[in-house]
Design an enzyme around this catalytic site. Structure first.
Site, PDB file in Angstrom:
ATOM      1  N   LYS A 153      37.698  44.449  42.731  1.00 49.37           N
ATOM      2  CA  LYS A 153      38.781  44.101  41.666  1.00 49.37           C
ATOM      3  C   LYS A 153      38.994  42.742  41.487  1.00 49.37           C
ATOM      4  O   LYS A 153      38.762  42.012  42.284  1.00 49.37           O
ATOM      5  CB  LYS A 153      40.043  45.084  41.743  1.00 49.37           C
ATOM      6  N   ARG A 154      39.662  42.359  40.523  1.00 50.40           N
ATOM      7  CA  ARG A 154      40.174  40.798  40.389  1.00 50.40           C
ATOM      8  C   ARG A 154      41.073  40.470  41.483  1.00 50.40           C
ATOM      9  O   ARG A 154      41.664  41.443  41.957  1.00 50.40           O
ATOM     10  CB  ARG A 154      40.930  40.615  38.868  1.00 50.40           C
ATOM     11  N   THR A 214      41.173  51.665  37.130  1.00 42.82           N
ATOM     12  CA  THR A 214      39.983  52.580  36.693  1.00 42.82           C
ATOM     13  C   THR A 214      39.026  52.569  37.568  1.00 42.82           C
ATOM     14  O   THR A 214      38.204  53.546  37.555  1.00 42.82           O
ATOM     15  CB  THR A 214      39.650  51.978  35.214  1.00 42.82           C
ATOM     16  N   LYS A 258      36.478  55.616  39.388  1.00 41.08           N
ATOM     17  CA  LYS A 258      35.014  55.585  39.489  1.00 41.08           C
ATOM     18  C   LYS A 258      34.672  56.109  40.912  1.00 41.08           C
ATOM     19  O   LYS A 258      33.630  56.570  41.254  1.00 41.08           O
ATOM     20  CB  LYS A 258      34.525  54.243  39.218  1.00 41.08           C
ATOM     21  N   LYS A 285      47.559  43.386  44.010  1.00 46.18           N
ATOM     22  CA  LYS A 285      46.466  44.038  44.441  1.00 46.18           C
ATOM     23  C   LYS A 285      46.365  44.128  45.714  1.00 46.18           C
ATOM     24  O   LYS A 285      45.611  45.194  46.293  1.00 46.18           O
ATOM     25  CB  LYS A 285      45.083  43.932  43.615  1.00 46.18           C
ATOM     26  N   HIS A 329      49.144  47.325  28.949  1.00 46.44           N
ATOM     27  CA  HIS A 329      48.380  47.431  29.973  1.00 46.44           C
ATOM     28  C   HIS A 329      49.198  46.863  31.493  1.00 46.44           C
ATOM     29  O   HIS A 329      48.313  46.850  32.523  1.00 46.44           O
ATOM     30  CB  HIS A 329      47.050  46.901  29.828  1.00 46.44           C
TER      31      HIS A 329
HETATM   32  C1  NBG Z   1      44.933  46.173  33.197  1.00 50.25           C
HETATM   33  C2  NBG Z   1      45.630  47.050  34.459  1.00 50.25           C
HETATM   34  C3  NBG Z   1      44.975  47.894  35.146  1.00 50.25           C
HETATM   35  C4  NBG Z   1      44.636  49.119  33.981  1.00 50.25           C
HETATM   36  C5  NBG Z   1      43.718  48.358  32.894  1.00 50.25           C
HETATM   37  C6  NBG Z   1      43.222  49.137  31.979  1.00 50.25           C
HETATM   38  C7  NBG Z   1      45.477  44.173  32.080  1.00 50.25           C
HETATM   39  C8  NBG Z   1      46.339  43.422  31.380  1.00 50.25           C
HETATM   40  N1  NBG Z   1      45.823  45.346  32.494  1.00 50.25           N
HETATM   41  O1  NBG Z   1      45.729  48.451  36.325  1.00 50.25           O
HETATM   42  O2  NBG Z   1      45.977  45.628  35.384  1.00 50.25           O
HETATM   43  O3  NBG Z   1      43.574  49.918  34.466  1.00 50.25           O
HETATM   44  O4  NBG Z   1      44.624  47.110  32.524  1.00 50.25           O
HETATM   45  O5  NBG Z   1      44.425  49.794  31.342  1.00 50.25           O
HETATM   46  O6  NBG Z   1      44.090  43.682  32.219  1.00 50.25           O
END
Ligand code: NBG
Length: 797
Positions: free
Chosen positions: A534-535, A642, A646, A540, A354
């Site tokens: 987002k985080r 993701t 949305k 980001k 991920h």
């Molecule tokens: C996150 C990514 C996102 C991705 C999500 C789901 C982690 C380690 N990774 O870009 O930063 O959409 O995983 O795949 O949280």
């Protein structure tokens, strides 16, 4: 159509009031919102039991292959409203509660968010579970029942403060505790060889106890199980000690054991190097595998059949001990010969990566691994030895090197399939982090672009737009999201475009009312709602958005009577508690909000809002009300995203880089309906090699110089002018995520957004095209693809 449609309001009323009386023990006149919420939850849960049992029976009857999704995070959020939507009983419940004079909205809001995850990775796991149920794919999610989910965020003087989250303070109406489903999880101790066999003598043990949550799919036809493990002591309560007056010591073993499932680690990319985290990962993995083998052996006796009946997905490397643990169980417990055991394990296991961020690639020191899991350390070394020998691999590609166990390599070597989460990310996996492993094991890496469930993210969170969709293209798009493409045929219909615009406006009015109520700020629903949620993370690039906001504010002040498009900038997100730069960015956002929102010159032309404690429920409120979606990460850094999907489904337009799934979103909605800016991944990679890239870019951009100047002068922190010196210095001298290099391009793209928005009908057309192109991003598509290409399983619908 499912039986739920026949459910009468009367029988539901009876069920709810019976639960109120007999389960909650409350008389109506004294029942609180909590009591009603619990009663409604139990009544709704009752309706899931039948399809849940039926799914299990059918899986046994047809000897179906099961999918096991192992994840340290399941960010499931609230469950009641989602279940009601999937069972299609929202209106009936509303009718019943109306009759009782109870507000359904308040009941729904009363439910705490189950925040068992940090961000995208955990929410993806939750969307996948729902899609697997919708698709009647026999599956279990395995996770940890954290007593405290992700911290609650509060702002004090603009700074993030973390408060503990305690969703389990109240009984959790969706879970079934299974005291009988319990496994012993061993730790530490030593290993010895007895008659040629390896025996591990652990010195610590805890029990993993199962708590099951049924996850119902669309229309209530199928329900799978999310099985969460809670840790309990294997030692009985020491009554003698208690009686002798040592109360704390008597309770100590249980306290100690429970720490294992006490807290979710709040790091969303970097891992804490603590022993506790390693133990948590093993706790989940071992409990899951023991449970999988037990279930398998109730049906079959030949363990060689395991790969035909069991597919295990490792969600990132957190459960990567699944390889060694499955081998250990097969060899040490079931007496399978080593090479057969390894072969069986590889046949079952798959791994999803991920992120490519180097700091997120998990490693554990051999010292820690050897101490906590001595038997696994041996197994890992054996796997590594064979991996190096079989492939003639140089030791640089070893699983164990420089006294570290590399979990990504371990997961890769032990998996049948390894996947990335967007086309670009998968391509970069092959070119960078996994380039060598990809050469050694070609065809192992494949792509599975992420998706999100349209039931929660469209149907539930955006009823206004959902009605427009059903009126325009007919019912049934919820589990056949490609049908949204049918909207394209209505693009020329003014009434449809207006209806889409009106639905958006409804949501913006609702959000404005909420903001007035909760934040005491008044927002103009006709302004453009520009959202970045987002985080908080440097890659980001919330900072890029902040700089643009400051530049905009400055430009409006210089010329307040120009034809400005009014904007509301909305931010949301948490920073890992130890992530200093991300926390400074939070503080800066709150500081600029303070200055800008109180400026009579800019007034309603620009507002900045940052509601604290962004979570799944807040996402459900914000995303449907967004006009513009900010997906502005440095190209090559966001694996997929993701949230971006949305927003698109909900008719927001994206301003974004060619990163992660943005690339595919742009392809699906059409390049002319997407605001692209910034460098490509290759350009960004090259630029970051250039010495002084930041200084060069800043010197070439007057607006950016002005922005940085205003910040250093303390315009947003007049009582503490030096507050952001560090942040500004970082931008001038390091700027690792190329904020400066992309700034001018971003500014230009933002002004294209302004002009597009000033023509409402045109904007609605663009929104329509975004919705129409979003069908691909249903997690149903993703899961079908995993089923076909990775799990090799069938739907039992
Ligand atoms: C996150 C990514 C996102 C991705 C999500 C789901 C982690 C380690 N990774 O870009 O930063 O959409 O995983 O795949 O949280």
């Amino acid at each position: 159509m499912h039986i739920m449609n026949d459910l009468s309001a009367e029988s539901l009323r009876l069920s709810i009031t019976q639960h109120l009386t007999y389960t909650l023990g409350k008389d109506k006149p004294h029942a609180s919102t909590y009591d009603w919420r619990m009663a409604v939850s139990y009544a709704v849960r009752d309706l899931i039991i039948e399809p849940w049992f039926a799914a299990t029976r059918k899986t046994y009857a047809e000897q179906g292959k099961r999918v096991y999704y192992l994840s340290m995070e399941f960010l499931i959020g609230r469950l009641l409203a989602d279940a009601m939507v999937n069972l299609n009983i929202l209106d009936t419940v509303q009718e019943v509660l109306d009759g009782e004079g109870i507000s359904l909205a308040e009941v729904i809001e009363d439910e705490p968010d189950a925040a068992l995850g940090n961000g995208g990775l955990g929410r993806l796991a939750a969307c996948f579970l729902e899609s697997m149920s919708t698709l009647a794919c026999p599956a279990y999610g395995y996770g940890i029942r954290y007593e405290h989910g992700l911290f609650r965020q509060k702002f004090e003087g603009g700074r993030q403060v973390e408060l503990p989250e305690d969703w389990l303070n109240q009984p959790h109406p969706w879970e079934f505790e299974r005291p009988e489903a319990r496994y012993t999880i061993p730790f530490k101790g030593h290993v010895e060889t007895v008659d040629g066999a390896t025996v591990w003598h652990p010195s610590e043990t805890v029990y993993a106890r199962a708590y099951d949550i049924p996850v119902v799919g669309w229309q209530g036809n199928w329900a799978n199980t999310l099985r969460l493990w809670g840790a309990h002591s294997t030692e009985l309560f020491d009554l003698e000690r208690f009686n002798s007056g040592d109360h704390a010591a008597a309770a100590a073993p249980e306290e100690l054991a429970r720490t294992l499932s006490r807290v979710l680690y709040p790091e969303d990319t970097t891992e804490s190097g603590k022993e506790l985290r390693l133990k948590q990962e093993f706790f989940l993995t071992s409990a899951a595998l023991q449970d999988i083998l037990r279930r398998f052996l109730t049906e079959y006796d030949d363990l060689e059949l395991l790969p035909q009946k069991v597919a295990i997905q490792m969600n990132d490397t957190h459960p990567a001990l699944a390889g060694p643990e499955l081998i250990r169980l097969l060899v040490d417990v079931y007496g399978v010969e080593w090479s057969a055991a390894k072969h069986i394990a590889q046949g079952c296991l798959n791994y999803t990566n991920h992120t490519l961020l180097p700091e997120a690639l998990e490693t554990w020191s051999t010292w820690l691994m050897g101490r906590v899991l001595p038997r696994h350390m041996q197994i890992i070394e054996q796997i590594d030895h064979e991996h190096l020998k079989a492939t003639g691999t140089p030791p640089t590609l070893a699983i164990v090197k420089d006294d570290q166990v590399h979990m990504g390599t371990l997961a890769f070597v032990m998996a049948s399939h390894v996947n990335g989460v967007s086309a670009l990310h998968t391509q970069l996996m092959k070119q960078t982090v996994f380039a060598d492993l990809n050469r050694l094991y070609p065809n192992r890496i494949l792509n599975q672009t992420n998706g999100v469930t349209p039931r929660r993210w469209l149907r539930l969170s955006n009823p206004s737009l959902s009605r427009v969709l059903t009126d325009t293209i007919g019912a049934g798009w919820e589990n056949d999201l490609d049908r949204l493409a049918d909207l394209g045929a209505h693009e020329g219909d003014r009434a449809v475009r207006d209806a889409i615009g009106a639905a958006k406006r409804d949501n913006k009015v609702a959000l404005s009312n909420w903001a007035a109520d909760q934040l005491g700020i008044s927002l103009d629903p006709d302004a453009m709602f520009d959202v970045q949620v987002k985080r908080m993370h440097e890659y980001k690039r919330q900072l890029l958005n902040v700089f643009e906001t400051i530049a905009r504010w400055d430009a409006i002040r210089a010329n307040p009577n120009a034809n400005w498009t009014p904007r509301v900038k909305i931010f949301g997100g948490k920073a890992a508690p130890g992530y200093v730069v991300a926390k400074e960015i939070i503080h800066l956002i709150n500081d600029i909000a303070n200055t800008i929102n109180n400026d009579p010159v800019t007034g309603d032309l620009l507002k900045v809002v940052y509601p604290a404690n962004y979570n799944v429920s807040m996402a459900q409120r914000l995303i449907p009300a967004a006009d513009l979606s900010e997906q502005i990460s440095t190209a090559g850094k966001e694996a997929s995203g993701t949230g971006n999907m949305k927003f698109t489904m909900n008719g927001a337009l994206t301003i974004g880089t060619l990163d992660g799934a943005n690339v595919e979103i742009r392809e699906h909605v059409g390049a002319e309906n997407f605001f692209l800016f910034g460098m490509t991944a290759a350009e960004a990679q090259e630029r970051s090699q250039m010495a002084d890239h930041a200084r060069t870019a800043i010197l070439a951009s007057q607006p950016l110089q002005d922005v940085l100047q205003m910040i250093v002068e303390g315009r947003f922190s007049p009582n503490d002018t030096g507050r952001y010196n560090g942040l500004v210095d970082l931008t001038w001298n390091h700027d690792p995520f190329l904020v400066a290099s992309d700034f001018d391009s971003y500014l230009a793209s933002q002004s294209a957004v302004d002009s597009a928005y000033s023509n409402t009908d045109h904007w609605n057309t663009l929104a329509l095209r975004n919705i129409a192109g979003s069908g691909f991003f249903s997690s149903d598509r993703t899961i079908k693809s995993y089923m076909a290409e990775i799990w090799h399983t069938q739907s039992l619908a």
